[in-house]
Design an enzyme around this catalytic site. Sequence first.
Site, PDB file in Angstrom:
ATOM      1  N   HIS A  50       0.909   8.778  12.450  1.00 58.14           N
ATOM      2  CA  HIS A  50       0.394   8.606  11.093  1.00 58.14           C
ATOM      3  C   HIS A  50      -1.094   8.285  11.123  1.00 58.14           C
ATOM      4  O   HIS A  50      -1.651   7.833  12.135  1.00 58.14           O
ATOM      5  CB  HIS A  50       1.146   7.479  10.368  1.00 58.14           C
ATOM      6  CG  HIS A  50       0.728   6.096  10.791  1.00 58.14           C
ATOM      7  ND1 HIS A  50      -0.300   5.406  10.173  1.00 58.14           N
ATOM      8  CD2 HIS A  50       1.189   5.285  11.780  1.00 58.14           C
ATOM      9  CE1 HIS A  50      -0.448   4.230  10.759  1.00 58.14           C
ATOM     10  NE2 HIS A  50       0.439   4.126  11.740  1.00 58.14           N
ATOM     11  N   CYS A  51      -1.738   8.543  10.001  1.00 52.75           N
ATOM     12  CA  CYS A  51      -3.102   8.072   9.759  1.00 52.75           C
ATOM     13  C   CYS A  51      -3.053   7.422   8.381  1.00 52.75           C
ATOM     14  O   CYS A  51      -2.048   6.795   8.047  1.00 52.75           O
ATOM     15  CB  CYS A  51      -4.112   9.218   9.855  1.00 52.75           C
ATOM     16  SG  CYS A  51      -3.697  10.686   8.897  1.00 52.75           S
ATOM     17  N   GLN A  52      -4.089   7.541   7.575  1.00 48.59           N
ATOM     18  CA  GLN A  52      -4.028   6.935   6.254  1.00 48.59           C
ATOM     19  C   GLN A  52      -3.126   7.734   5.312  1.00 48.59           C
ATOM     20  O   GLN A  52      -2.241   7.198   4.664  1.00 48.59           O
ATOM     21  CB  GLN A  52      -5.434   6.827   5.648  1.00 48.59           C
ATOM     22  CG  GLN A  52      -5.473   6.169   4.273  1.00 48.59           C
ATOM     23  CD  GLN A  52      -4.949   4.743   4.296  1.00 48.59           C
ATOM     24  OE1 GLN A  52      -5.313   3.960   5.163  1.00 48.59           O
ATOM     25  NE2 GLN A  52      -4.069   4.392   3.362  1.00 48.59           N
TER      26      GLN A  52
END
Length: 394
Positions: A279-281
């Site tokens: 995941h990232c933002q």
Amino acid sequence: MVTMEELREMDCSVLKRLMNRDENGGGAGGSGSHGTLGLPSGGKCLLLDCRPFLAHSAGYILGSVNVRCNTIVRRRAKGSVSLEQILPAEEEVRARLRSGLYSAVIVYDERSPRAESLREDSTVSLVVQALRRNAERTDICLLKGGYERFSSEYPEFCSKTKALAAIPPPVPPSATEPLDLGCSSCGTPLHDQGGPVEILPFLYLGSAYHAARRDMLDALGITALLNVSSDCPNHFEGHYQYKCIPVEDNHKADISSWFMEAIEYIDAVKDCRGRVLVHCQAGISRSATICLAYLMMKKRVRLEEAFEFVKQRRSIISPNFSFMGQLLQFESQVLATSCAAEAASPSGPLRERGKTPATPTSQFVFSFPVSVGVHSAPSSLPYLHSPITTSPSC
């Protein structure tokens, strides 16, 4: 043509009985067992899926191994492919074939009814030729009717991609309302709606919101998280394994320098029978880029195939311009590495006099700003509009 004398045929009912016997006997028949089925004689059988990567990913016979025979391989083959070309990531399978440890190999495509209907340049024909050169003592059979017939008659012995929950599109704002591209009518940002999506049985893609939902993580059996950001917190460090890749989502970031470390981390989780959420933002650019790189490296597919595969599961992915350029360069390196391995193999294609195999740069690191236009076209992949093109030496 591949004639009846050259290639035996197997009815779907026979394969079903083999799989049923193997399942009841506790033999190896799952996807993690390299397509190996037990035979009544005590020998082992290998099941090879000769369809394209995307077709295999959408649905396949349990335990089958997908062969690689894309356009690049076909162009280089000139009528003859090696085991390294069609099974680049299956070293154990190649070794077993060459050692004669398989009593039989069953090949299947989408729907070929009989061996005599196969074209000489079909994937099945090329695979059969490679098998006959490298596994002379092994019986080779064509599954009559292919995946289409088998999955229709015995769906319980097939794995199909679960239908993805549709994400409702944002409601167009009225003339008096401010434009909010990030939210739908329910007020939840589009990238946070639904849950993480399954890319592979051990690999999931999502957003920071998903990474903060322990109920979602536990429901999916997530055991580790790969945080591709410098500012998203790790909420449950006492409960899950974490790894951070501190990359910003901008055109100066060199995400490719982290590709191999990320791939090794994902593999480590897989080897421990765990599941990792990348995941990232927003789960749109940075984390999607890592998932694309993993598919390209481990499945030996081109960016086009990997992009379409991930986009089918999370339609909003959109790596930034620079990341797409770095992925294109990574594609060149992956293909060049495959070619070098094939050239070094005893069964690989003979090197032309005076020519040497392409040598990849070290560590797959590419640090440069590029601009690659990403557009949404219904009949083509976004990056195909890019001014950047790659011409692999192989």
